[in-house]
Scaffold this active site. Structure first.
Site, short mmCIF file in Angstrom:
data_model
loop_
_atom_site.label_atom_id
_atom_site.label_comp_id
_atom_site.label_asym_id
_atom_site.label_seq_id
_atom_site.Cartn_x
_atom_site.Cartn_y
_atom_site.Cartn_z
N LYS A 41 47.16 39.59 34.84
CA LYS A 41 46.83 39.89 33.45
C LYS A 41 46.95 41.38 33.10
O LYS A 41 47.52 41.74 32.09
CB LYS A 41 45.39 39.42 33.22
CG LYS A 41 44.93 39.49 31.79
CD LYS A 41 43.53 38.91 31.73
CE LYS A 41 42.97 38.99 30.33
NZ LYS A 41 41.60 38.50 30.31
N LYS A 87 36.00 26.02 40.37
CA LYS A 87 34.97 24.97 40.23
C LYS A 87 34.51 24.75 38.80
O LYS A 87 34.23 23.63 38.39
CB LYS A 87 33.75 25.26 41.11
CG LYS A 87 33.13 26.63 40.92
CD LYS A 87 33.43 27.49 42.09
CE LYS A 87 33.24 28.95 41.83
NZ LYS A 87 33.37 29.74 43.02
N GLY A 124 29.13 43.62 47.97
CA GLY A 124 30.19 42.76 47.43
C GLY A 124 29.89 41.27 47.53
O GLY A 124 30.76 40.45 47.27
N LYS A 170 29.54 22.77 41.59
CA LYS A 170 29.94 22.15 42.86
C LYS A 170 29.20 20.81 43.07
O LYS A 170 29.75 19.88 43.65
CB LYS A 170 29.66 23.12 44.01
CG LYS A 170 30.52 24.37 43.90
CD LYS A 170 30.01 25.50 44.76
CE LYS A 170 30.87 26.75 44.60
NZ LYS A 170 30.29 27.93 45.24
N GLY A 187 34.91 34.31 50.09
CA GLY A 187 35.63 35.38 50.78
C GLY A 187 37.13 35.12 50.74
O GLY A 187 37.58 33.99 50.58
N1 LIG Z 1 36.11 34.92 45.55
C1 LIG Z 1 35.76 33.87 46.28
O1 LIG Z 1 35.27 34.01 47.42
C2 LIG Z 1 35.96 32.48 45.75
C3 LIG Z 1 35.53 31.38 46.51
C4 LIG Z 1 35.77 30.08 46.04
C5 LIG Z 1 36.40 29.91 44.81
N2 LIG Z 1 36.77 31.00 44.08
C6 LIG Z 1 37.44 30.76 42.79
O2 LIG Z 1 38.77 31.25 42.89
C7 LIG Z 1 39.21 31.74 41.62
C8 LIG Z 1 39.66 33.20 41.79
O3 LIG Z 1 38.56 33.98 42.21
P1 LIG Z 1 38.75 35.49 42.70
O4 LIG Z 1 37.46 35.87 43.34
O5 LIG Z 1 40.01 35.63 43.46
O6 LIG Z 1 38.87 36.24 41.30
P2 LIG Z 1 39.21 37.79 41.06
O7 LIG Z 1 39.19 38.55 42.32
O8 LIG Z 1 38.34 38.25 39.93
O9 LIG Z 1 40.75 37.75 40.54
C9 LIG Z 1 41.08 37.07 39.38
C10 LIG Z 1 42.58 37.20 39.16
O10 LIG Z 1 42.89 36.41 38.01
C11 LIG Z 1 43.79 37.16 37.22
N3 LIG Z 1 43.69 36.70 35.82
C12 LIG Z 1 42.60 36.60 35.03
N4 LIG Z 1 42.93 36.14 33.82
C13 LIG Z 1 44.27 35.93 33.86
C14 LIG Z 1 45.22 35.49 32.91
N5 LIG Z 1 44.85 35.14 31.66
N6 LIG Z 1 46.52 35.41 33.27
C15 LIG Z 1 46.92 35.75 34.52
N7 LIG Z 1 46.05 36.20 35.48
C16 LIG Z 1 44.75 36.29 35.13
C17 LIG Z 1 43.36 38.58 37.39
O11 LIG Z 1 44.41 39.41 36.99
P3 LIG Z 1 44.35 41.02 37.13
O12 LIG Z 1 44.56 41.27 38.61
O13 LIG Z 1 45.50 41.49 36.31
O14 LIG Z 1 43.01 41.46 36.66
C18 LIG Z 1 43.06 38.61 38.89
O15 LIG Z 1 44.23 38.86 39.62
C19 LIG Z 1 38.02 31.56 40.67
O16 LIG Z 1 38.15 30.33 40.01
C20 LIG Z 1 36.82 31.50 41.62
O17 LIG Z 1 35.74 30.77 41.07
C21 LIG Z 1 36.57 32.27 44.51
#
Ligand SMILES: NC(=O)c1ccc[n+]([C@@H]2O[C@H](COP(=O)([O-])OP(=O)(O)OC[C@H]3O[C@@H](n4cnc5c(N)ncnc54)[C@H](OP(=O)(O)O)[C@@H]3O)[C@@H](O)[C@H]2O)c1
Length: 395
Positions: A40, A98, A181, A199, A296
């Site tokens: 984004k 989720k 974090g 969940k 993670g």
């Molecule tokens: N983090 C975890 O441990 C974890 C565990 C289980 C599930 N999840 C799930 O996995 C998903 C991703 O989590 P994350 O922690 O990786 O998130 P994150 O680190 O905040 O990264 C989100 C990414 O989404 C991109 N994004 C947001 N809006 C967008 C749009 N409109 N068009 C294109 N790209 C867009 C952002 O772009 P920019 O880089 O340009 O900002 C960023 O690269 C979420 O649904 C979360 O609930 C995460």
């Protein structure tokens, strides 16, 4: 779906997206290429070559050479749009979102039916723990009675540090989790139990064939906890955990995400830090517990990777329990044992069916007893953000 190598269009390159990119370079046996990555923020520096990056989702969604879309963004509304468009283009989809799945499940089920393409989301629940596929496949023939889990690592980290006395207060434990974090700057989704409730609904669908909305879950977070509650739990040989609980009773199921006093005899009491665990109680296998990292970069990516390997094999969720139409309904009129620390007035107003302990001291008053879950939910103590309400689980 072609049997050709997977050509992946990735949405999102944050914690999980980057994790996936790295594990894909290290895994053996999966022929897969990340063709394009849509993000984004045009100003952000990226740790990969810029020719793969796009800011225009159509470059993925309208590219006929891309056969799989992996949706890893943090915006569930936009994610819904991506998933719908990708599936209508005949592309298989993997997601970790989720909130998307829990809040839009009826539409996503219809879309799978309409398009016939796979939509897999193992990483959405329990991070690296392969719970959805196990519920779909392994437990299909056993009689499942209860799913009980710690499915939010942030709250488990906070509660663990409070109970190990490495933090002196909830606020202190939250700040520590944020500094390391484990918690976001706005932690509400985790600390108030929304994330775990999403969940819970996903587990209810795959475990019991029930399609529920997160608002159907009796949910309360952990932010009201005080050192006093921790001391009481320790005196009761228990640990306080945020527990998601789906219990079948006859032809109905109840869905709960609540803090709980968990007896130290239970597997869940020993799950510490940001880990997750899910215990399943069935007729034949008895109690089994799956444990692992619930979040993670690489652990979550490992679940996405596993979904990708299934897509290669043309796997789809069968939703057998849903299709068998087990006739189970949601019913929160079940009797539960609870601990409530609240004001005298609120405690007096609670419709306890039986009282095990009524403790009155200068430092606070609490009651442990049994009552109907729906009546607890309607009480003034339950609505009070300063009162601490927890299930009291003895087994
Ligand atoms: N983090 C975890 O441990 C974890 C565990 C289980 C599930 N999840 C799930 O996995 C998903 C991703 O989590 P994350 O922690 O990786 O998130 P994150 O680190 O905040 O990264 C989100 C990414 O989404 C991109 N994004 C947001 N809006 C967008 C749009 N409109 N068009 C294109 N790209 C867009 C952002 O772009 P920019 O880089 O340009 O900002 C960023 O690269 C979420 O649904 C979360 O609930 C995460």
């Amino acid at each position: 779906m072609s049997t050709q190598p997977l050509r992946i269009g990735l949405f999102g390159f944050g914690v999980v997206g980057q994790g996936l990119y790295h594990v894909l370079t290290q895994t053996d046996g999966l022929q897969a290429e990340v063709v394009r990555i849509c993000v984004k923020d045009t100003a952000k520096q990226r740790p990969i070559a810029s020719d793969v990056i796009t800011y225009n989702g159509d470059e993925i969604l309208l590219d006929p050479s891309i056969n799989v879309v992996v949706e890893l963004i943090n915006d569930s509304d936009f994610a819904f749009d991506i998933v719908c468009r990708a599936m209508r283009q005949g592309k298989a989809v993997v997601s970790a979102n989720k909130k998307l799945i829990a809040t839009r499940l009826p539409e996503l089920l219809a879309l799978q039916h309409e398009t016939g393409v796979p939509f897999l989301y193992e990483a959405s629940t329990g991070g690296s723990i392969p719970i959805i596929r196990n519920l779909e496949e392994y437990y299909d023939t056993d009689h499942l009675h209860r799913i009980e889990g710690i499915v939010n690592g942030t709250t488990n980290y906070i509660l663990s540090s409070l109970q190990a006395s490495t933090s002196s207060s909830y606020q202190d434990a939250l700040s520590q989790a944020q500094a390391l974090g484990f918690a976001e700057s706005d932690p509400t989704s985790d600390t108030e139990g929304f994330d775990a409730a999403y969940k819970t609904t996903i587990l209810a669908t795959h475990g019991f064939g029930v399609v529920a909305h997160p608002s159907d879950v009796v949910r309360r977070g952990i932010s009201a906890i005080r050192g006093f509650d921790v001391d009481v739990a320790q005196r009761h040989w228990s640990s306080i955990k945020l527990v998601s609980r789906i219990v079948r009773s006859g032809n109905s199921v109840s869905l709960v995400t609540l803090p709980a006093f968990v007896s130290r005899k239970s597997h869940l009491a020993h799950v510490s830090g940001a880990n997750n665990a899910i215990a399943l109680t069935t007729d034949f296998a008895d109690v089994q517990c799956l444990f692992g990292k619930g979040a993670g970069s690489r652990p979550t990516a490992s679940a996405v990777l596993s979904d990708l390997s299934l897509i290669r094999d043309k796997y789809r969720y069968a939703y057998r329990r849903l299709r068998r139409s087990s006739g189970l309904t949601l019913d929160q009129r079940v009797t539960v044992s609870v601990y409530v620390r609240a004001s005298d007035e609120q405690l007096e107003a609670l419709p306890f069916l039986s009282v095990q302990t009524d403790h009155r001291g200068v430092e606070g008053r609490y009651i442990i007893g049994s009552m109907r879950l729906d009546e607890l939910q309607q009480s003034t103590a339950y609505a009070d953000r300063d009162a601490f309400v927890a299930l009291y689980l003895e087994d």
